[in-house]
Scaffold this motif. Sequence first.
Motif, PDB file in Angstrom:
ATOM      1  N   ASN A 175     -21.557  -6.638   3.488  1.00  0.00           N
ATOM      2  CA  ASN A 175     -21.916  -8.037   3.684  1.00  0.00           C
ATOM      3  C   ASN A 175     -22.279  -8.209   5.154  1.00  0.00           C
ATOM      4  O   ASN A 175     -21.438  -7.957   6.036  1.00  0.00           O
ATOM      5  N   LEU A 176     -23.524  -8.633   5.412  1.00  0.00           N
ATOM      6  CA  LEU A 176     -24.041  -8.673   6.775  1.00  0.00           C
ATOM      7  C   LEU A 176     -24.454 -10.093   7.133  1.00  0.00           C
ATOM      8  O   LEU A 176     -25.228 -10.729   6.417  1.00  0.00           O
ATOM      9  N   LYS A 177     -23.960 -10.565   8.274  1.00  0.00           N
ATOM     10  CA  LYS A 177     -24.356 -11.863   8.815  1.00  0.00           C
ATOM     11  C   LYS A 177     -24.814 -11.660  10.247  1.00  0.00           C
ATOM     12  O   LYS A 177     -24.549 -10.636  10.876  1.00  0.00           O
ATOM     13  N   GLY A 178     -25.525 -12.670  10.786  1.00  0.00           N
ATOM     14  CA  GLY A 178     -25.884 -12.649  12.191  1.00  0.00           C
ATOM     15  C   GLY A 178     -27.353 -12.400  12.439  1.00  0.00           C
ATOM     16  O   GLY A 178     -28.220 -12.809  11.648  1.00  0.00           O
ATOM     17  N   THR A 179     -27.649 -11.704  13.544  1.00  0.00           N
ATOM     18  CA  THR A 179     -29.025 -11.469  13.972  1.00  0.00           C
ATOM     19  C   THR A 179     -29.205 -10.021  14.400  1.00  0.00           C
ATOM     20  O   THR A 179     -28.298  -9.416  14.985  1.00  0.00           O
ATOM     21  N   SER A 180     -30.402  -9.482  14.143  1.00  0.00           N
ATOM     22  CA  SER A 180     -30.709  -8.113  14.550  1.00  0.00           C
ATOM     23  C   SER A 180     -32.130  -8.027  15.078  1.00  0.00           C
ATOM     24  O   SER A 180     -33.062  -8.525  14.447  1.00  0.00           O
ATOM     25  N   PRO A 181     -32.321  -7.338  16.237  1.00  0.00           N
ATOM     26  CA  PRO A 181     -33.666  -7.179  16.778  1.00  0.00           C
ATOM     27  C   PRO A 181     -34.342  -5.884  16.344  1.00  0.00           C
ATOM     28  O   PRO A 181     -35.512  -5.675  16.657  1.00  0.00           O
ATOM     29  N   GLN A 182     -33.607  -4.973  15.647  1.00  0.00           N
ATOM     30  CA  GLN A 182     -34.208  -3.688  15.295  1.00  0.00           C
ATOM     31  C   GLN A 182     -33.705  -3.220  13.937  1.00  0.00           C
ATOM     32  O   GLN A 182     -32.509  -3.307  13.634  1.00  0.00           O
ATOM     33  N   SER A 183     -34.647  -2.666  13.144  1.00  0.00           N
ATOM     34  CA  SER A 183     -34.363  -2.323  11.755  1.00  0.00           C
ATOM     35  C   SER A 183     -34.059  -0.849  11.535  1.00  0.00           C
ATOM     36  O   SER A 183     -33.687  -0.456  10.437  1.00  0.00           O
ATOM     37  N   TRP A 184     -34.185  -0.012  12.541  1.00  0.00           N
ATOM     38  CA  TRP A 184     -34.183   1.438  12.367  1.00  0.00           C
ATOM     39  C   TRP A 184     -32.811   1.936  11.938  1.00  0.00           C
ATOM     40  O   TRP A 184     -31.801   1.660  12.587  1.00  0.00           O
ATOM     41  N   ILE A 185     -32.760   2.699  10.839  1.00  0.00           N
ATOM     42  CA  ILE A 185     -31.482   3.244  10.375  1.00  0.00           C
ATOM     43  C   ILE A 185     -31.513   4.755  10.184  1.00  0.00           C
ATOM     44  O   ILE A 185     -30.509   5.343   9.779  1.00  0.00           O
TER      45      ILE A 185
END
Length: 286
Positions: A147-157
Motif C-alpha cells: 500500500n503506497l501513499k505520497g509522492t514520487s519523482p522517479q519510477s525506476w525499479i
Amino acid sequence: MANGIMAGSGTQDSPYLVSDVYDFCAINDGETYSGNYFKLTSDIDFNDHETYKNGISAAIISRDSAILNGDGHKISNMTFSGTAQKIKFSSINNVEFVFVTVQAVTSNSAQIYAPTFNNCNFGFFLSSSNMGCIFGTNGSFIDCKFNLKGTSPQSWIGKINFNRCHINFVDFTHTDAAIFSSNVGNFVFRNSYITGTVTANNLDKILYSCTLINSFLALKISSTKSYYTVESCECTATSFIDKELLQNASFPSLTYLHYLTTSQCMDNAYLQSIGYPAFPAFPAKE
C-alpha cells in the motif's frame, strides 16, 4: 530474553528469538549472533527505540546471509532518510511492515532489502522519494502486498520479479514519465495486479520495459497529458487493463494484452473466455 539479548542458537531449528526493537537492532552484531536464522516473537515498534524513534539515516542491519522469519508479526514506525540501505537480509519472510515513511530518498537503493521477500506486507508513505527506495534494482517479491501513499519523482525499479503480488496506490502523486520503468532489463509482473488511484500529469506511459504474465491493472489515473499504457513491454500470457479508469490514455496493441471495460474485468466468465485464469464465481447463498 529482550533488550538486545536474544535466546536461541541461530540455526533453522533454533533461531534467535527477537522480542523487541533492541533485539532487532542487535541482529547487526554478527560476532555475538553469528548464526543466520532470526524469528520475531512479538511486534517490533521503532517508537520504542530511544534514538531511532526520531528517524533512521544510516544502516542498522546489514547481514548478507541472515534470514528473518517474522512469524506474522509487524515491524512499525520506521522513518528513513539518506541514501543507504537501512535493513539488509538474505531473505525476509512473513513480516508486515507498517507506517514506514521515506523522506526525500532520491537514490534507487531499497531501504529494506533482501534478494527474496516471501509473504510480506508493506505500508509506505513516500515524501518525494524514488520508487526504487521501496523495490530496489533487483530481487523477487512472492505473495507480497504493497500500500503506497505520497509522492514520487522517479519510477525506476530495475529488474524486479513480482509473483502473486498486489500493489495498491492510495491517492498517490507521480511526477515522472512512467509509473514503473526499467532500463536494465524487463521487470516482471506474474500473477500480480496493480490497483488504486494516481495523479500523474507528466506521464508518458504507465509501464516501461515490463513483462506481463497473467496480470492486470485496474489503476485509476488522472493526467492532463496523453500517454501510453505500455511501452517496450511484452505480454507472454493473458493479461488485461481496465481501460475505463484511464484518463487520456492510448492503447498500444500487444499480444495477449486485453483492454477491458470495468464490467468485463469483474466478470469471471468473460475473463475465462479470453484465457485469463479467473476462478468461477461462487453461487449466491440462499
